[in-house]
Write a protein that holds these residues in place. Structure first.
Motif, PDB file in Angstrom:
ATOM      1  N   ARG A  65     146.143  54.321  85.620  1.00  0.00           N
ATOM      2  CA  ARG A  65     147.099  55.286  84.839  1.00  0.00           C
ATOM      3  C   ARG A  65     146.310  55.850  83.824  1.00  0.00           C
ATOM      4  N   LEU A  66     146.561  56.980  83.497  1.00  0.00           N
ATOM      5  CA  LEU A  66     146.009  57.979  82.601  1.00  0.00           C
ATOM      6  C   LEU A  66     146.646  57.734  81.327  1.00  0.00           C
ATOM      7  N   GLY A  67     145.948  58.216  80.109  1.00  0.00           N
ATOM      8  CA  GLY A  67     146.374  58.022  78.750  1.00  0.00           C
ATOM      9  C   GLY A  67     145.235  57.098  78.151  1.00  0.00           C
ATOM     10  N   GLY A  68     145.823  56.184  77.116  1.00  0.00           N
ATOM     11  CA  GLY A  68     144.963  55.487  76.253  1.00  0.00           C
ATOM     12  C   GLY A  68     144.275  56.066  74.980  1.00  0.00           C
ATOM     13  N   THR A  69     143.271  55.693  74.738  1.00  0.00           N
ATOM     14  CA  THR A  69     142.475  55.948  73.589  1.00  0.00           C
ATOM     15  C   THR A  69     140.978  56.486  73.926  1.00  0.00           C
ATOM     16  N   LEU A  70     140.511  57.322  73.286  1.00  0.00           N
ATOM     17  CA  LEU A  70     139.237  58.169  73.389  1.00  0.00           C
ATOM     18  C   LEU A  70     138.581  57.614  71.911  1.00  0.00           C
ATOM     19  N   ARG A  71     137.590  57.219  71.728  1.00  0.00           N
ATOM     20  CA  ARG A  71     136.965  56.912  70.343  1.00  0.00           C
ATOM     21  C   ARG A  71     135.384  57.234  70.317  1.00  0.00           C
ATOM     22  N   GLY A  72     134.842  57.548  69.333  1.00  0.00           N
ATOM     23  CA  GLY A  72     133.481  57.772  68.963  1.00  0.00           C
ATOM     24  C   GLY A  72     133.209  58.198  67.532  1.00  0.00           C
ATOM     25  N   THR A  73     131.980  58.370  67.175  1.00  0.00           N
ATOM     26  CA  THR A  73     131.707  58.468  65.925  1.00  0.00           C
ATOM     27  C   THR A  73     130.954  60.078  65.730  1.00  0.00           C
ATOM     28  N   ALA A  79     130.166  73.609  60.825  1.00  0.00           N
ATOM     29  CA  ALA A  79     131.389  74.502  60.776  1.00  0.00           C
ATOM     30  C   ALA A  79     131.139  75.782  61.420  1.00  0.00           C
ATOM     31  N   ARG A  80     129.941  76.153  61.383  1.00  0.00           N
ATOM     32  CA  ARG A  80     129.639  77.485  61.991  1.00  0.00           C
ATOM     33  C   ARG A  80     129.024  77.229  63.170  1.00  0.00           C
ATOM     34  N   ARG A  81     128.634  75.949  63.824  1.00  0.00           N
ATOM     35  CA  ARG A  81     127.947  76.018  65.065  1.00  0.00           C
ATOM     36  C   ARG A  81     128.731  74.809  66.112  1.00  0.00           C
ATOM     37  N   GLY A  82     129.394  73.823  65.496  1.00  0.00           N
ATOM     38  CA  GLY A  82     130.078  72.835  66.539  1.00  0.00           C
ATOM     39  C   GLY A  82     129.758  71.387  65.949  1.00  0.00           C
ATOM     40  N   PHE A  83     129.831  70.520  66.883  1.00  0.00           N
ATOM     41  CA  PHE A  83     129.713  69.083  66.346  1.00  0.00           C
ATOM     42  C   PHE A  83     129.261  68.319  67.652  1.00  0.00           C
ATOM     43  N   PHE A  84     128.762  67.170  67.376  1.00  0.00           N
ATOM     44  CA  PHE A  84     128.609  66.140  68.433  1.00  0.00           C
ATOM     45  C   PHE A  84     129.085  64.741  68.072  1.00  0.00           C
ATOM     46  N   VAL A  85     129.610  64.202  68.948  1.00  0.00           N
ATOM     47  CA  VAL A  85     130.314  62.880  68.871  1.00  0.00           C
ATOM     48  C   VAL A  85     129.593  61.866  70.002  1.00  0.00           C
ATOM     49  N   ALA A  86     129.077  60.911  69.252  1.00  0.00           N
ATOM     50  CA  ALA A  86     128.433  60.000  70.096  1.00  0.00           C
ATOM     51  C   ALA A  86     129.039  58.527  70.238  1.00  0.00           C
ATOM     52  N   ASP A  87     128.646  57.525  70.975  1.00  0.00           N
ATOM     53  CA  ASP A  87     129.063  56.151  71.361  1.00  0.00           C
ATOM     54  C   ASP A  87     130.626  56.444  71.516  1.00  0.00           C
ATOM     55  N   LEU A  88     131.058  57.251  72.407  1.00  0.00           N
ATOM     56  CA  LEU A  88     132.298  57.635  72.539  1.00  0.00           C
ATOM     57  C   LEU A  88     132.891  56.814  73.854  1.00  0.00           C
ATOM     58  N   TYR A  89     133.752  56.244  73.907  1.00  0.00           N
ATOM     59  CA  TYR A  89     134.501  55.377  74.905  1.00  0.00           C
ATOM     60  C   TYR A  89     135.732  55.869  75.147  1.00  0.00           C
ATOM     61  N   TRP A  90     136.402  55.879  76.456  1.00  0.00           N
ATOM     62  CA  TRP A  90     137.761  56.023  77.024  1.00  0.00           C
ATOM     63  C   TRP A  90     138.231  54.588  77.170  1.00  0.00           C
ATOM     64  N   LEU A  91     139.301  54.182  76.579  1.00  0.00           N
ATOM     65  CA  LEU A  91     140.067  52.843  76.780  1.00  0.00           C
ATOM     66  C   LEU A  91     141.397  53.268  77.498  1.00  0.00           C
ATOM     67  N   PRO A  92     141.250  53.119  78.943  1.00  0.00           N
ATOM     68  CA  PRO A  92     142.436  53.384  79.718  1.00  0.00           C
ATOM     69  C   PRO A  92     143.645  52.448  79.338  1.00  0.00           C
ATOM     70  N   PRO A  93     144.644  52.978  79.842  1.00  0.00           N
ATOM     71  CA  PRO A  93     145.947  51.882  79.633  1.00  0.00           C
ATOM     72  C   PRO A  93     145.662  50.636  80.354  1.00  0.00           C
ATOM     73  N   ASP A  94     144.995  50.688  81.340  1.00  0.00           N
ATOM     74  CA  ASP A  94     144.629  49.591  82.351  1.00  0.00           C
ATOM     75  C   ASP A  94     143.043  49.542  82.879  1.00  0.00           C
ATOM     76  N   GLY A  95     142.679  48.463  82.905  1.00  0.00           N
ATOM     77  CA  GLY A  95     141.188  48.544  83.109  1.00  0.00           C
ATOM     78  C   GLY A  95     140.141  48.650  82.190  1.00  0.00           C
ATOM     79  N   ASP A  96     138.842  48.407  82.653  1.00  0.00           N
ATOM     80  CA  ASP A  96     137.734  48.417  81.642  1.00  0.00           C
ATOM     81  C   ASP A  96     137.478  49.848  80.777  1.00  0.00           C
ATOM     82  N   PRO A  97     136.950  49.607  79.553  1.00  0.00           N
ATOM     83  CA  PRO A  97     136.391  50.922  79.064  1.00  0.00           C
ATOM     84  C   PRO A  97     135.537  51.982  79.802  1.00  0.00           C
ATOM     85  N   VAL A  98     135.630  53.025  79.652  1.00  0.00           N
ATOM     86  CA  VAL A  98     134.578  54.259  80.204  1.00  0.00           C
ATOM     87  C   VAL A  98     133.716  54.435  79.115  1.00  0.00           C
TER      88      VAL A  98
END
Length: 119
Positions: A65-73, A79-98
């Protein structure tokens, strides 16, 4: 050593750069754009980047199943160039984190009030 999987997408959006960048951090914009259920995002160094989607009724053959949470730092924010998020994990509703993964969004102004988002 094999290269890490990568996705590189570029798009030009007919909107001011600041508004485009803000859409990645605004809960209402993320809800409209990414159909998120909730979001806690802080556009600054060491800020939280947490997004939740309702679980889907259908199942992907590989991911379940899709959905769940995505979290990182947020490690960098400009504000003029963009951003970078590291240590990003997807925690799906079922199964192990990606993860761990990273998300880099690079923005640049283009003529006629637009913004290029991507590489």
């Amino acid at each position: 050593m094999a290269a890490s999987p990568e996705l590189d997408v570029t798009i030009v959006i007919n909107a001011p750069l600041g508004l485009v960048l803000k859409a990645f951090f605004d809960e209402d914009a993320l809800g409209a754009w990414w159909q998120t259920a909730r979001a806690v995002t802080t556009p600054r160094t060491l800020g939280a980047y947490a997004i939740e989607w309702a679980p889907t009724d259908f199942r992907d053959e590989i991911l379940g199943r899709l959905g769940g949470t995505l979290r990182g730092t947020v490690m960098q924010f400009d504000a003029r160039r963009g951003f970078f998020v590291a240590d990003l994990y997807w925690l799906p509703p079922d199964g192990d984190p990606v993860g761990p993964m990273a998300l880099e969004v690079a923005c640049a102004e283009v003529p006629a009030n637009g913004a290029r988002v991507g590489g």
